[in-house]
Design a protein around this motif. Structure first.
Motif, PDB file in Angstrom:
ATOM      1  N   LEU A 229       0.834  -1.202   0.000  1.00  0.00           N
ATOM      2  CA  LEU A 229       0.000   0.000   0.000  1.00  0.00           C
ATOM      3  C   LEU A 229       0.872   1.258   0.000  1.00  0.00           C
ATOM      4  CD1 LEU A 229      -2.799  -1.060   2.517  1.00  0.00           C
ATOM      5  CD2 LEU A 229      -3.060  -0.736   0.053  1.00  0.00           C
ATOM      6  N   PHE A 230       1.921   1.245   0.813  1.00  0.00           N
ATOM      7  CA  PHE A 230       2.834   2.395   0.823  1.00  0.00           C
ATOM      8  C   PHE A 230       3.463   2.594  -0.558  1.00  0.00           C
ATOM      9  CE2 PHE A 230       3.375   1.715   5.592  1.00  0.00           C
ATOM     10  CZ  PHE A 230       2.670   2.859   5.933  1.00  0.00           C
ATOM     11  N   LYS A 231       3.878   1.495  -1.195  1.00  0.00           N
ATOM     12  CA  LYS A 231       4.481   1.594  -2.528  1.00  0.00           C
ATOM     13  C   LYS A 231       3.494   2.150  -3.551  1.00  0.00           C
ATOM     14  CE  LYS A 231       7.180  -1.535  -4.189  1.00  0.00           C
ATOM     15  NZ  LYS A 231       7.708  -2.842  -4.653  1.00  0.00           N
ATOM     16  N   ALA A 232       2.208   1.948  -3.300  1.00  0.00           N
ATOM     17  CA  ALA A 232       1.179   2.478  -4.199  1.00  0.00           C
ATOM     18  C   ALA A 232       0.851   3.939  -3.893  1.00  0.00           C
ATOM     19  CB  ALA A 232      -0.088   1.635  -4.092  1.00  0.00           C
ATOM     20  N   GLY A 233       1.575   4.528  -2.933  1.00  0.00           N
ATOM     21  CA  GLY A 233       1.369   5.933  -2.621  1.00  0.00           C
ATOM     22  C   GLY A 233       0.301   6.208  -1.582  1.00  0.00           C
ATOM     23  N   VAL A 234      -0.208   5.141  -0.948  1.00  0.00           N
ATOM     24  CA  VAL A 234      -1.269   5.276   0.046  1.00  0.00           C
ATOM     25  C   VAL A 234      -0.666   5.597   1.418  1.00  0.00           C
ATOM     26  CG1 VAL A 234      -3.054   3.972   1.278  1.00  0.00           C
ATOM     27  CG2 VAL A 234      -2.827   3.752  -1.193  1.00  0.00           C
ATOM     28  N   GLN A 235      -1.329   6.443   2.165  1.00  0.00           N
ATOM     29  CA  GLN A 235      -0.973   6.703   3.565  1.00  0.00           C
ATOM     30  C   GLN A 235      -1.849   5.809   4.447  1.00  0.00           C
ATOM     31  OE1 GLN A 235       1.592   9.101   4.261  1.00  0.00           O
ATOM     32  NE2 GLN A 235       1.706   8.782   2.051  1.00  0.00           N
ATOM     33  N   ILE A 236      -1.293   5.302   5.557  1.00  0.00           N
ATOM     34  CA  ILE A 236      -2.049   4.375   6.406  1.00  0.00           C
ATOM     35  C   ILE A 236      -2.109   4.910   7.840  1.00  0.00           C
ATOM     36  CG2 ILE A 236      -2.335   1.986   7.141  1.00  0.00           C
ATOM     37  CD1 ILE A 236      -0.496   1.109   4.905  1.00  0.00           C
ATOM     38  N   LEU A 237      -3.322   4.922   8.354  1.00  0.00           N
ATOM     39  CA  LEU A 237      -3.583   5.284   9.744  1.00  0.00           C
ATOM     40  C   LEU A 237      -4.241   4.089  10.425  1.00  0.00           C
ATOM     41  CD1 LEU A 237      -5.360   8.711   9.034  1.00  0.00           C
ATOM     42  CD2 LEU A 237      -2.911   8.355   9.421  1.00  0.00           C
ATOM     43  N   ASN A 238      -4.097   3.997  11.748  1.00  0.00           N
ATOM     44  CA  ASN A 238      -4.778   2.922  12.473  1.00  0.00           C
ATOM     45  C   ASN A 238      -5.674   3.500  13.547  1.00  0.00           C
ATOM     46  OD1 ASN A 238      -4.850  -0.160  13.045  1.00  0.00           O
ATOM     47  ND2 ASN A 238      -4.665   0.773  15.072  1.00  0.00           N
ATOM     48  N   GLN A 239      -6.890   2.982  13.609  1.00  0.00           N
ATOM     49  CA  GLN A 239      -7.775   3.311  14.714  1.00  0.00           C
ATOM     50  C   GLN A 239      -8.365   2.021  15.256  1.00  0.00           C
ATOM     51  OE1 GLN A 239     -10.432   6.018  12.690  1.00  0.00           O
ATOM     52  NE2 GLN A 239     -11.897   4.419  12.206  1.00  0.00           N
TER      53      GLN A 239
END
Length: 374
Positions: A229-239
């Motif tokens: 996902l990071f390689k696809a340019g996506v930012q990730i948050l966790n809740q």
């Protein structure tokens, strides 16, 4: 979908004693059980108090009368089928009515209840886009559900591409539990990653808001999926919510924050468990939860301690910010009424309170110090 996972919906398929299975069938008749084979493999069924078991295996306490079907009054903010507009700049879309597993403490379990299952998902993408175009104050859209990544890749492409055409929508969030329950959804679908890469741009990002409750949910497969996902340019948050018997321990919560930070995933929110019908055995009192949360944050570095402890109340997202010997202090992190954002509420402590409504003695209500336009 172009990849396979085994969904388990029958209690007979998990290693429970005959006596326990019979007792829990009464629960699953009202609050269904379903999960992925991936997640079930992570559970130690020899340990009755295993935290991941608590996440998905029914509990007889769920039948205790407690809570409401819609504790945050989402119906009040529903502007069309499957679309909620509570905060002026944010529109929430119930894009899917499916999940890869049913968390026992789900706050939106009205979508799954056997006796009153509700169909609330978005059907009309064109109507959504028209609504967005008519509301220039909206800067971001959340695709949730259910689980946004339970949609087919073609449906996700349609939704994301149409929303992205609205010029004042600056970023899109995808709410998902897939990384915990079914990381193969990402690992085995390069087409999904291409869609995300196409629409997550330097000036207009896509965020995946994931949901890890416990460090053991962060499997090697989940780590690889995050990397893709990071390689696809996506930012990730966790809740995640604070859940009794799962992560209501400072050591567990601190380790969850550390592992997330080490992967590059930002700890975002820890939620007070909503008083949804059936949720009594999973709820932690607010004041005990605050002590657990702050103790956990005190054990990690700044990068790992960015989470806020909040409750999604009908009036807005309310942060639990401090506690004295006599008082507990809340702040409107984001309010349904803009004029309430930033307001501070000071209540007399109540160790038995599970929700803001359980506090009866308001000591002080403090608006923003200067309400004049800045």
């Amino acid at each position: 979908m172009p990849h396979r996972v085994r969904f388990v919906k029958d209690l007979e398929e998990i290693p429970l004693s005959v006596e326990e299975r019979e007792r829990l069938l009464r629960v699953s008749e009202k609050f269904p059980f379903f999960c992925t084979s991936h997640y079930l493999r992570l559970i130690n069924f020899n340990d009755p108090s295993d935290p991941l078991r608590r996440v998905v295996v029914p509990d007889e306490g769920e039948l205790e009368p407690w809570g409401r079907v819609d504790p945050s009054n989402e119906a009040n903010y529903t502007v069309m089928e499957g679309v909620q507009h509570k905060y002026d700049s944010t529109v929430l879309v119930l894009a899917s009515n499916k999940c890869a597993g049913l968390c026992r403490y789900c706050f939106r379990k009205r979508l799954f209840l056997t006796d009153e299952k509700r169909e609330e998902r978005l059907r009309d993408v064109k109507a959504l886009v028209e609504y967005l175009r008519g509301h220039p104050e909206v800067t971001n859209v959340i695709l949730s559900g259910g689980d946004a990544l339970m949609l087919s890749t073609s449906r996700l492409r349609e939704l994301i591409s149409e929303v992205a055409k609205v010029p004042h929508v600056r970023f899109i969030r995808l709410g998902t539990r897939i990384l915990s329950y079914w990381p193969e959804r990402i690992l085995n679908d390069p087409e999904l990653l291409e869609v995300l890469k196409k629409y997550s741009l330097p000036e207009r990002r896509i965020y995946v808001v994931t949901h890890f409750d416990h460090p053991r949910e962060i499997t090697p497969e989940a780590v690889r999926a995050c990397h893709l996902l990071f390689k696809a340019g996506v930012q990730i948050l966790n809740q995640c919510p604070m859940i009794s018997g799962v992560n209501d321990d400072p050591g567990v919560l601190a380790e969850l924050f550390r592992q997330l930070a080490s992967m590059g995933v930002s700890p975002y929110y820890v939620f007070q468990c909503r008083p949804t019908v059936g949720n009594k055995p999973y709820a932690v009192p607010i004041e005990r939860g605050y002590q657990i949360f702050e103790t956990a944050r005190g054990r990690v570095s700044g990068v790992a301690k960015r989470a806020r402890f909040v409750m999604s109340h009908a009036m807005g997202k309310i942060e639990i910010v401090a506690m004295t010997r006599e008082h507990v202090i809340f702040k409107f992190h984001r309010a349904a009424r803009n004029q309430d954002t930033g307001k501070v509420l000071v209540y007399r402590r109540n160790p038995q309170a599970y929700w803001l409504d359980d506090y009866t003695e308001l000591v002080e209500e403090i608006p923003l110090l200067d309400e004049r336009p800045i």
